[in-house]
Design a protein around this motif. Sequence first.
Motif, mmCIF file in Angstrom:
data_model
loop_
_atom_site.group_PDB
_atom_site.id
_atom_site.type_symbol
_atom_site.label_atom_id
_atom_site.label_comp_id
_atom_site.label_asym_id
_atom_site.label_seq_id
_atom_site.Cartn_x
_atom_site.Cartn_y
_atom_site.Cartn_z
ATOM 1 N N ARG A 229 0.846 -1.191 0.000
ATOM 2 C CA ARG A 229 0.000 0.000 0.000
ATOM 3 C C ARG A 229 0.882 1.242 0.000
ATOM 4 O O ARG A 229 2.007 1.225 0.505
ATOM 5 C CB ARG A 229 -0.917 0.043 1.221
ATOM 6 N N SER A 230 0.331 2.321 -0.548
ATOM 7 C CA SER A 230 1.017 3.614 -0.521
ATOM 8 C C SER A 230 0.012 4.716 -0.272
ATOM 9 O O SER A 230 -1.152 4.621 -0.664
ATOM 10 C CB SER A 230 1.756 3.873 -1.840
ATOM 11 N N SER A 231 0.486 5.765 0.379
ATOM 12 C CA SER A 231 -0.318 6.964 0.595
ATOM 13 C C SER A 231 0.084 8.000 -0.447
ATOM 14 O O SER A 231 1.275 8.188 -0.715
ATOM 15 C CB SER A 231 -0.075 7.517 2.005
ATOM 16 N N LEU A 232 -0.892 8.661 -1.038
ATOM 17 C CA LEU A 232 -0.618 9.652 -2.079
ATOM 18 C C LEU A 232 -0.923 11.059 -1.582
ATOM 19 O O LEU A 232 -1.916 11.293 -0.894
ATOM 20 C CB LEU A 232 -1.477 9.390 -3.315
ATOM 21 N N VAL A 233 -0.034 11.987 -1.932
ATOM 22 C CA VAL A 233 -0.313 13.418 -1.786
ATOM 23 C C VAL A 233 -0.116 14.007 -3.178
ATOM 24 O O VAL A 233 1.004 14.187 -3.645
ATOM 25 C CB VAL A 233 0.616 14.086 -0.757
ATOM 26 N N TRP A 234 -1.226 14.304 -3.817
ATOM 27 C CA TRP A 234 -1.275 14.634 -5.247
ATOM 28 C C TRP A 234 -1.690 16.095 -5.389
ATOM 29 O O TRP A 234 -2.832 16.446 -5.164
ATOM 30 C CB TRP A 234 -2.258 13.672 -5.901
ATOM 31 N N SER A 235 -0.733 16.969 -5.710
ATOM 32 C CA SER A 235 -1.031 18.392 -5.884
ATOM 33 C C SER A 235 -1.529 18.637 -7.299
ATOM 34 O O SER A 235 -0.909 18.202 -8.274
ATOM 35 C CB SER A 235 0.217 19.239 -5.617
ATOM 36 N N GLU A 236 -2.631 19.368 -7.394
ATOM 37 C CA GLU A 236 -3.268 19.595 -8.693
ATOM 38 C C GLU A 236 -3.943 20.958 -8.674
ATOM 39 O O GLU A 236 -4.230 21.508 -7.599
ATOM 40 C CB GLU A 236 -4.303 18.487 -8.943
ATOM 41 N N LYS A 237 -4.153 21.546 -9.851
ATOM 42 C CA LYS A 237 -4.941 22.768 -9.913
ATOM 43 C C LYS A 237 -6.270 22.538 -9.204
ATOM 44 O O LYS A 237 -6.880 21.477 -9.342
ATOM 45 C CB LYS A 237 -5.191 23.171 -11.359
ATOM 46 N N THR A 238 -6.710 23.518 -8.423
ATOM 47 C CA THR A 238 -7.896 23.332 -7.595
ATOM 48 C C THR A 238 -9.121 22.914 -8.404
ATOM 49 O O THR A 238 -9.859 22.003 -8.000
ATOM 50 C CB THR A 238 -8.200 24.619 -6.810
ATOM 51 N N SER A 239 -9.330 23.540 -9.548
ATOM 52 C CA SER A 239 -10.507 23.195 -10.366
ATOM 53 C C SER A 239 -10.433 21.745 -10.840
ATOM 54 O O SER A 239 -11.439 21.022 -10.844
ATOM 55 C CB SER A 239 -10.616 24.135 -11.567
ATOM 56 N N VAL A 240 -9.232 21.297 -11.218
ATOM 57 C CA VAL A 240 -9.051 19.915 -11.675
ATOM 58 C C VAL A 240 -9.215 18.946 -10.504
ATOM 59 O O VAL A 240 -9.853 17.897 -10.632
ATOM 60 C CB VAL A 240 -7.670 19.735 -12.333
ATOM 61 N N ALA A 241 -8.644 19.300 -9.355
ATOM 62 C CA ALA A 241 -8.736 18.434 -8.183
ATOM 63 C C ALA A 241 -10.182 18.226 -7.755
ATOM 64 O O ALA A 241 -10.599 17.101 -7.431
ATOM 65 C CB ALA A 241 -7.930 19.034 -7.030
#
Length: 412
Positions: A229-241
Motif C-alpha cells: 500500500r502507498s499513501s498519495l499526496v497529489w497536488s493539482e490545480k484546484t478546479s481539476v482536483a
Amino acid sequence: MTNARDDNATLDVLVAGGGYVGLSLALALKKSDPAIAVAVVDTRAREAIAKDLRCSAIASAAERMLTHLGVWSQFAARAQPINEMIITDSRLRDVARPVFLTFSGDVAPGEPFAHMVANADMVGALHDTASQAGVEMIAPDSVTCYETTGETVAIELASGGTRTARLLVAADGVRSKLRDLAGISTVHWNYDQSGIVCTVEHERPHEGRAEEHFLPSGPFAILPLTGNRSSLVWSEKTSVAETLVKGDDFTFEMELERRFGHHLGALKIAGGRHAYPLSLTLARDFVKPRFALAGDAAHGIHPISGQGLNLGFRDAAALAEIIIGARRLGQDIGAFDVLEQYERWRRFDTFQMGVVTDVLNRLFSNDSDVLRAARDFGLGLVERMPGLKGTFIREAAGLSGQVPRLLTGEAI
C-alpha cells in the motif's frame, strides 16, 4: 474524558486543540513535571480519532521524541520505514521519467530518516498516554473566547464551562479562531492548488521507497505504507482536483495511473479520496502575554517538503522546554518575556521553511523549459555531492539547527 465544567482550580497550561501538537505538548509537560496542571480541550471525542484515515511522515527526530514520551512503541509495529526516496521531474506526456536525485541511508545505524504512520494510531496513542499521565481531557468542546487578567487567563468554553490558566496555547489548526481573537495577523496566500489525499493498493512491494514526481501541475508524492500500500499526496490545480474527487472512479483511476505509472503493478483505491486547498499561512507573532501559538495555528506550509507535521512537533518540544525551564527557575510561565524565548527560537525556522517550500513549489510547478533545465541541472549537482545530500537527509530527519532536547531523545 471529562466534560467541560466550572472549576476554581487554576491550571498551569490549557491547550486548545487535541491533535498531535497539542497532545504531545501536554504529555511532554506532564512527563517532565508531574506536578504541572495541564488540560487539553478538543473538538473531538476519543472515538472520533479512530476515524481519521490519513497517514503522515514522521521524521527521525519526532520518532525520538515519541519514544521518550512512551508513545512510539504502541504503534511502531505498524509504522513503515522510508528507506529510500527518489525525485523525478517530467511532463505527463513524457515517455520516460528520469530520476534526478536519490536519498537513502539511515541517520544512525538502524534508524531511517522517516517513517509513515497512521494518524489514528499516533494521535490515539498520544491521547491515551497523556490521559494516563494525568492530563485533563475536556472533549468534545472548544474555547470560544478568553480574557487576560493580570496573572491568569479566563477561558470560556462552548459548552458553557469556564477555566482559568496561567498560559493558553492555541494548537487549533491553520484556521485558528484563537489566533484571530488574540489579534495576531498572518502572511497568507493561496496557491490555486489542492492536495488530493488517498491510499492505494498495488500488486508489487514498494521496498520502503518514497517517490516525489514533480509535474507541471504540482508535486505527486507516493509514500510507502505497510503491506503493498502507498499513501498519495497529489497536488493539482484546484478546479481539476475538485473535478477528480467528485467524479467517477474510472476517470479518477485513469488519471491516477497516468501519474503513478505501472512499476508497482495494478492499482486499486483503498478507502475514500479527499482534496484540501493548499496555501501559505505564517503568523506574524507567535506569542502574546499568556498566549502562544503552536503547530498549524502558527504556520501552514505547502506539503512539497513533507515537513509541516514535523515543524509542529518542533514547536511542541521547544515550548515544553521553555515552560519547564521557567518553572524550575521560579519564573511565571505565562509572562511575555518567557514566551518571547519560544518565539525567537521557532519563528525564524518556520519562516525559513515557509519561504523554502514556497520557492520550491513555484520553481517546480510549471512547464517552463528554461526553469526545467535549471532545476534539473541543480538536482543533478546535488546527486553528485554526497556531503550535501547528507545535510539534506539530516534536515529531512529534523536533526539540523537548534534542536529541542526532546527531539534528540533526551529529557528536558
